[in-house]
Design a protein around this motif. Structure first.
Motif, mmCIF file in Angstrom:
data_model
loop_
_atom_site.group_PDB
_atom_site.id
_atom_site.type_symbol
_atom_site.label_atom_id
_atom_site.label_comp_id
_atom_site.label_asym_id
_atom_site.label_seq_id
_atom_site.Cartn_x
_atom_site.Cartn_y
_atom_site.Cartn_z
ATOM 1 N N GLN A 4 0.838 -1.209 0.000
ATOM 2 C CA GLN A 4 0.000 0.000 0.000
ATOM 3 C C GLN A 4 0.865 1.248 0.000
ATOM 4 O O GLN A 4 0.569 2.216 -0.714
ATOM 5 C CB GLN A 4 -0.917 0.032 1.224
ATOM 6 N N SER A 7 2.303 1.787 -3.441
ATOM 7 C CA SER A 7 1.235 2.177 -4.366
ATOM 8 C C SER A 7 0.815 3.616 -4.156
ATOM 9 O O SER A 7 0.613 4.370 -5.121
ATOM 10 C CB SER A 7 0.028 1.252 -4.193
ATOM 11 N N HIS A 11 1.173 6.881 -6.646
ATOM 12 C CA HIS A 11 0.030 7.758 -6.905
ATOM 13 C C HIS A 11 0.415 9.216 -6.645
ATOM 14 O O HIS A 11 0.121 10.090 -7.460
ATOM 15 C CB HIS A 11 -1.144 7.333 -6.014
ATOM 16 N N ILE A 17 -3.856 12.898 -3.384
ATOM 17 C CA ILE A 17 -4.701 11.786 -2.954
ATOM 18 C C ILE A 17 -5.497 12.196 -1.722
ATOM 19 O O ILE A 17 -5.015 12.968 -0.887
ATOM 20 C CB ILE A 17 -3.871 10.511 -2.692
ATOM 21 N N GLU A 21 -10.041 8.307 -2.014
ATOM 22 C CA GLU A 21 -9.320 7.740 -3.161
ATOM 23 C C GLU A 21 -8.420 6.588 -2.721
ATOM 24 O O GLU A 21 -8.330 5.565 -3.406
ATOM 25 C CB GLU A 21 -8.487 8.814 -3.848
ATOM 26 N N GLU A 24 -10.680 3.593 -2.126
ATOM 27 C CA GLU A 24 -11.221 3.050 -3.375
ATOM 28 C C GLU A 24 -10.169 2.346 -4.217
ATOM 29 O O GLU A 24 -10.416 1.270 -4.760
ATOM 30 C CB GLU A 24 -11.854 4.166 -4.209
ATOM 31 N N HIS A 25 -8.993 2.950 -4.352
ATOM 32 C CA HIS A 25 -7.967 2.420 -5.251
ATOM 33 C C HIS A 25 -7.026 1.395 -4.616
ATOM 34 O O HIS A 25 -6.543 0.501 -5.310
ATOM 35 C CB HIS A 25 -7.124 3.563 -5.834
ATOM 36 N N TYR A 26 -6.762 1.555 -3.311
ATOM 37 C CA TYR A 26 -5.726 0.733 -2.684
ATOM 38 C C TYR A 26 -6.197 -0.017 -1.440
ATOM 39 O O TYR A 26 -5.399 -0.686 -0.783
ATOM 40 C CB TYR A 26 -4.505 1.609 -2.339
#
Length: 65
Positions: A4, A7, A11, A17, A21, A24-26
């Motif tokens: 995480q 990632s 991002h 971020i 977000e 939702e994404h990670y």
């Protein structure tokens, strides 16, 4: 597979971020904790408080690193 932290750093290298977000994404429920780790590693991350629909949340920007 990226962690995480990796990632979210990737991002942040592209754009800001928010906690929603990150979730939702990670699948990250504690973005502030990840930001704390990244700051501890020497990354300069700016926090801006945003307000939307009566809710306040943080938006994070990588400024240097």
């Amino acid at each position: 597979m990226k962690s995480q932290i990796e990632s979210i750093l990737t991002h942040l290298n592209r754009k800001s971020i928010t906690p929603l977000e990150a979730l939702e994404h990670y699948g990250c429920f504690r973005l502030a904790a990840v930001i704390h780790v990244l700051r501890g590693r020497g990354y300069e991350i700016k926090t801006v408080d945003k307000k939307q629909n009566g809710k306040t949340f943080a938006q994070y920007f990588l400024t240097k690193g």
